[in-house]
Design an enzyme around this catalytic site. Structure first.
Site, PDB file in Angstrom:
ATOM      1  N   THR A  92       0.854  -1.190   0.000  1.00 13.06           N
ATOM      2  CA  THR A  92       0.000   0.000   0.000  1.00 13.06           C
ATOM      3  C   THR A  92       0.886   1.234   0.000  1.00 13.06           C
ATOM      4  O   THR A  92       1.795   1.351   0.816  1.00 13.06           O
ATOM      5  CB  THR A  92      -0.932  -0.002   1.231  1.00 13.06           C
ATOM      6  OG1 THR A  92      -1.803  -1.128   1.142  1.00 13.06           O
ATOM      7  CG2 THR A  92      -1.760   1.266   1.290  1.00 13.06           C
TER       8      THR A  92
ATOM      9  N   ILE B 139       4.573  -1.211   3.133  1.00 16.81           N
ATOM     10  CA  ILE B 139       4.312   0.200   2.845  1.00 16.81           C
ATOM     11  C   ILE B 139       5.227   0.637   1.702  1.00 16.81           C
ATOM     12  O   ILE B 139       6.448   0.514   1.787  1.00 16.81           O
ATOM     13  CB  ILE B 139       4.562   1.071   4.089  1.00 16.81           C
ATOM     14  CG1 ILE B 139       3.521   0.759   5.185  1.00 16.81           C
ATOM     15  CG2 ILE B 139       4.535   2.547   3.713  1.00 16.81           C
ATOM     16  CD1 ILE B 139       2.100   1.126   4.834  1.00 16.81           C
ATOM     17  N   LYS B 140       4.598   1.144   0.635  1.00 15.88           N
ATOM     18  CA  LYS B 140       5.377   1.573  -0.533  1.00 15.88           C
ATOM     19  C   LYS B 140       5.779   3.041  -0.398  1.00 15.88           C
ATOM     20  O   LYS B 140       4.944   3.901  -0.122  1.00 15.88           O
ATOM     21  CB  LYS B 140       4.556   1.390  -1.820  1.00 15.88           C
ATOM     22  CG  LYS B 140       4.374  -0.046  -2.215  1.00 15.88           C
ATOM     23  CD  LYS B 140       3.504  -0.190  -3.451  1.00 15.88           C
ATOM     24  CE  LYS B 140       4.291   0.005  -4.718  1.00 15.88           C
ATOM     25  NZ  LYS B 140       3.469  -0.329  -5.923  1.00 15.88           N
ATOM     26  N   LEU B 141       7.068   3.280  -0.592  1.00 25.01           N
ATOM     27  CA  LEU B 141       7.626   4.624  -0.515  1.00 25.01           C
ATOM     28  C   LEU B 141       8.435   4.909  -1.772  1.00 25.01           C
ATOM     29  O   LEU B 141       9.114   4.022  -2.291  1.00 25.01           O
ATOM     30  CB  LEU B 141       8.555   4.751   0.703  1.00 25.01           C
ATOM     31  CG  LEU B 141       7.967   4.436   2.075  1.00 25.01           C
ATOM     32  CD1 LEU B 141       9.086   4.280   3.100  1.00 25.01           C
ATOM     33  CD2 LEU B 141       7.016   5.544   2.513  1.00 25.01           C
TER      34      LEU B 141
END
Length: 305
Positions: free
Chosen positions: A73, A109-111
């Protein structure tokens, strides 16, 4: 598509969420997200931001019902140069998943793989036990910095690298083994394995099945339903092209990148600089479109009463 191909994991991004949110089948999720934003109150901007985060989590939760592994996400791309902002938003997303009964072990968690994004990933992993997926990764410098930060996973973009070389060079077609994106991921994989980094290499953004087959043996690959359909029609034996044994025998030398060195080495790669900034702009634009759609949904929600 998930039900049909049964992948281990799945990923989302602002563009995918925007497309799905416009489908009638998912209107209930949009309505639920809008209602959540309104319930929390605050300014219109705050309500839309909360609704947007909730929508990402609602889609993630639906995906997790269908896969055994993890869903990725994405944190808002507009925070790509705001380390603290990314940390706060990531923690917020994890809290929303927790409210939905889903533990952080099932979330990536996509960064964005900016220097600030990579440092946010380092903090999230080390201090909060939040697993990160570093996206929009195009340069070797980005990959080295991610490994040194100890993030869980990187998503080097194969197809977008190819796109740049086709658009900016004389050569318009490449054999899979000579594909610039394939060569980039191969180098990253070999470097990670040679020097014992635990960060998972997940090739992403494929344009054709040739690229996928050329990276057989990579830790993970994230593949679109269209290309999975094409692969499902092929009956060929694949021999791994990447292996830990071969990686350990390669001639790469270990390097260390502080912020100054990272910025210099990344800046030396014109393709990576252009594709990273372009990717951030595109994801940010889709985040804005999604917020506009949620705003319209909020007015529609009001009209029911």
């Amino acid at each position: 598509a998930i039900d049909e191909y049964k992948p281990l994991d799945a990923t989302t991004n602002p563009s995918l969420i925007l497309a799905a949110a416009q489908m009638p089948a998912y209107q209930e999720l949009v309505d639920d997200a809008v209602a959540y934003g309104k319930k929390l109150g605050g300014s219109e901007e705050e309500q839309i931001k909360n609704a947007s985060d909730k929508l990402f989590v609602l889609f993630g939760a639906e995906i997790l019902k269908r896969i055994p592994g993890r869903v990725s996400t994405e944190v808002d791309a507009r925070l790509s140069f705001d380390k603290e902002g990314m940390i706060q938003r990531a923690r917020r997303l994890i809290d929303l998943y927790k409210e939905a009964g889903i533990g952080k072990d099932r979330i990536l968690i996509k960064l964005s793989s900016t220097w600030e994004g990579i440092q946010a990933g380092k903090v999230l992993e080390a201090e909060y036990g939040i697993h990160c997926n570093m996206t929009l990764l195009f340069s070797f410098a980005q990959a080295v910095a991610c490994a040194e930060a100890g993030v869980t996973l990187i998503s080097p973009f194969v197809g977008r690298i190819l796109d740049w070389y086709v658009a900016n060079g004389d050569k318009k077609t490449y054999e899979p083994s000579e594909d610039p994106g394939v060569k980039s991921v191969t180098k990253i994989y070999n470097y990670y394995k040679k020097f014992g980094y635990k960060t998972i290499v997940m090739g992403a953004s494929f344009r054709n099945t040739g690229e996928i087959k050329a990276l057989t043996g990579c830790d993970y690959l994230t593949i679109s339903p269209k290309l999975l359909a094409e692969l499902s029609k092929e009956y060929v034996k694949l021999t791994p092209t990447l292996s830990v044994k071969e990686a350990q025998a390669c001639a790469l030398e270990k390097i260390h990148l502080d912020e100054k060195a990272f910025r210099w080495h990344h800046n030396e790669d014109q393709m990576a600089v252009e594709k990273l900034s372009d990717g951030i702009r595109r994801f940010a634009a889709d985040a804005v479109k999604l917020e506009r759609m949620l705003k319209v949904g909020a007015f529609r929600h009001l009209s029911r009463f």
